[in-house]
Design a protein around this motif. Sequence first.
Motif, PDB file in Angstrom:
ATOM      1  N   PHE A 252       0.834  -1.204   0.000  1.00 24.47           N
ATOM      2  CA  PHE A 252       0.000   0.000   0.000  1.00 24.47           C
ATOM      3  C   PHE A 252       0.868   1.252   0.000  1.00 24.47           C
ATOM      4  O   PHE A 252       2.012   1.237   0.425  1.00 24.47           O
ATOM      5  CB  PHE A 252      -0.980   0.015   1.186  1.00 24.47           C
ATOM      6  CG  PHE A 252      -0.343   0.064   2.544  1.00 24.47           C
ATOM      7  CD1 PHE A 252       0.149   1.246   3.084  1.00 24.47           C
ATOM      8  CD2 PHE A 252      -0.269  -1.093   3.325  1.00 24.47           C
ATOM      9  CE1 PHE A 252       0.712   1.285   4.340  1.00 24.47           C
ATOM     10  CE2 PHE A 252       0.295  -1.062   4.594  1.00 24.47           C
ATOM     11  CZ  PHE A 252       0.796   0.125   5.103  1.00 24.47           C
ATOM     12  N   ASP A 253       0.288   2.310  -0.539  1.00 26.68           N
ATOM     13  CA  ASP A 253       0.964   3.604  -0.618  1.00 26.68           C
ATOM     14  C   ASP A 253      -0.093   4.662  -0.311  1.00 26.68           C
ATOM     15  O   ASP A 253      -0.971   4.937  -1.130  1.00 26.68           O
ATOM     16  CB  ASP A 253       1.558   3.808  -2.014  1.00 26.68           C
ATOM     17  CG  ASP A 253       2.366   5.102  -2.128  1.00 26.68           C
ATOM     18  OD1 ASP A 253       2.352   5.902  -1.171  1.00 26.68           O
ATOM     19  OD2 ASP A 253       3.004   5.312  -3.175  1.00 26.68           O
ATOM     20  N   ILE A 254      -0.016   5.231   0.889  1.00 21.81           N
ATOM     21  CA  ILE A 254      -1.075   6.137   1.359  1.00 21.81           C
ATOM     22  C   ILE A 254      -0.498   7.458   1.835  1.00 21.81           C
ATOM     23  O   ILE A 254       0.504   7.493   2.558  1.00 21.81           O
ATOM     24  CB  ILE A 254      -1.866   5.480   2.508  1.00 21.81           C
ATOM     25  CG1 ILE A 254      -2.569   4.209   1.995  1.00 21.81           C
ATOM     26  CG2 ILE A 254      -2.884   6.447   3.114  1.00 21.81           C
ATOM     27  CD1 ILE A 254      -3.222   3.388   3.082  1.00 21.81           C
ATOM     28  N   VAL A 255      -1.131   8.544   1.422  1.00 19.72           N
ATOM     29  CA  VAL A 255      -0.755   9.884   1.871  1.00 19.72           C
ATOM     30  C   VAL A 255      -1.763  10.355   2.911  1.00 19.72           C
ATOM     31  O   VAL A 255      -2.978  10.320   2.667  1.00 19.72           O
ATOM     32  CB  VAL A 255      -0.738  10.894   0.701  1.00 19.72           C
ATOM     33  CG1 VAL A 255      -0.327  12.279   1.210  1.00 19.72           C
ATOM     34  CG2 VAL A 255       0.197  10.433  -0.402  1.00 19.72           C
ATOM     35  N   ILE A 256      -1.286  10.776   4.079  1.00 12.93           N
ATOM     36  CA  ILE A 256      -2.159  11.355   5.106  1.00 12.93           C
ATOM     37  C   ILE A 256      -1.988  12.867   5.031  1.00 12.93           C
ATOM     38  O   ILE A 256      -0.913  13.391   5.318  1.00 12.93           O
ATOM     39  CB  ILE A 256      -1.793  10.840   6.508  1.00 12.93           C
ATOM     40  CG1 ILE A 256      -1.891   9.315   6.556  1.00 12.93           C
ATOM     41  CG2 ILE A 256      -2.715  11.464   7.560  1.00 12.93           C
ATOM     42  CD1 ILE A 256      -1.449   8.710   7.874  1.00 12.93           C
ATOM     43  N   ASN A 257      -3.027  13.560   4.625  1.00 13.74           N
ATOM     44  CA  ASN A 257      -2.930  15.001   4.409  1.00 13.74           C
ATOM     45  C   ASN A 257      -3.083  15.801   5.699  1.00 13.74           C
ATOM     46  O   ASN A 257      -3.793  15.392   6.622  1.00 13.74           O
ATOM     47  CB  ASN A 257      -3.999  15.449   3.404  1.00 13.74           C
ATOM     48  CG  ASN A 257      -3.724  14.926   1.998  1.00 13.74           C
ATOM     49  OD1 ASN A 257      -2.590  14.949   1.534  1.00 13.74           O
ATOM     50  ND2 ASN A 257      -4.765  14.435   1.333  1.00 13.74           N
ATOM     51  N   GLU A 258      -2.431  16.958   5.720  1.00 15.34           N
ATOM     52  CA  GLU A 258      -2.510  17.844   6.885  1.00 15.34           C
ATOM     53  C   GLU A 258      -3.924  18.366   7.101  1.00 15.34           C
ATOM     54  O   GLU A 258      -4.271  18.777   8.205  1.00 15.34           O
ATOM     55  CB  GLU A 258      -1.550  19.019   6.702  1.00 15.34           C
ATOM     56  CG  GLU A 258      -0.091  18.606   6.589  1.00 15.34           C
ATOM     57  CD  GLU A 258       0.811  19.781   6.252  1.00 15.34           C
ATOM     58  OE1 GLU A 258       0.326  20.935   6.325  1.00 15.34           O
ATOM     59  OE2 GLU A 258       1.986  19.564   5.916  1.00 15.34           O
ATOM     60  N   SER A 259      -4.726  18.339   6.048  1.00 18.56           N
ATOM     61  CA  SER A 259      -6.105  18.835   6.146  1.00 18.56           C
ATOM     62  C   SER A 259      -6.933  18.041   7.146  1.00 18.56           C
ATOM     63  O   SER A 259      -8.029  18.457   7.535  1.00 18.56           O
ATOM     64  CB  SER A 259      -6.776  18.795   4.771  1.00 18.56           C
ATOM     65  OG  SER A 259      -6.785  17.467   4.262  1.00 18.56           O
TER      66      SER A 259
END
Length: 288
Positions: A122-129
């Motif tokens: 898996f490749d997941i981005v956790i955004n600051e938003s």
Amino acid sequence: MHINFKYFIVSIGSIFLALGIGILVGSSLGNNETIQKQNEAIVKDIDEQFNELKTKDEQLSEENSSLKENMGKYKKYIESNEALLTAGKLTGKQVGIISFSEKDSSENLDSVIANAGGNVAFDIVINESLFEKGSAQKINEKLQTNISKDSELIDLVSDAIKESDSNGRLNVLSELGYVKVEKYTNQFDAVNNIVVFNNPATKMKNKVATLEKPVIESLKSEKPVLVVQNSSSNKESLKELSKLRVATINNIDQSMGHISLITCLTNDKIIGDFGKTDDNMVTIPVTK
């Protein structure tokens, strides 16, 4: 204030007396042939020692230049043989990637892992938003939850990743824009290691303490975690993350960083800070 003139007279007298003695001693030394010869010998000895140190300095400069030249050749050798040095090292390994900014491209990590025989599960981005005002309310409405704290948001995202269900909570978070799922094969249980891509460039206050560290701590309780960043990024936040007792690599955009990555993924017991040091040297993990 009472002024004691006797004190000033004695002080001035003492100064002139000291000057007189100094002049007398200086005159005596100037006329003493033995003292002059001793002074000449001292000057000669100092001159000889200076020349000796100068010679040693020149030798060290030559050795340093030779060392730099050899290091340059070593670096080129590493770069030209990276594929050979990492081939098959990650065969059968499942790796997850977590990052905290969409500006970071994980394609490089993906290809390095794949070239070593591994697979990105898996490749997941956790955004600051995720921490923007009103985000908790939007999530509560969608998921029928009752979240009110930042720590609860972190737990929700971490649990959603661990659930291996891209159609569940992770999918909802993606729809709301709080995470970006680049890849997910629903294999969290089968994942061997997690690589966290650190990006210190941010407008978010206390990003490391508020977002990155809690996420890493949550995932670290389940899987071995390795933190990486590009060589151009500030090292201070990476030093802070290294306190979590994980391996860190600060030059993941370079061949030496790739080799460090593969080495750490091969042996998840490795802990330490690797990459470029403050004196511009490069360190890599070594396995016994």
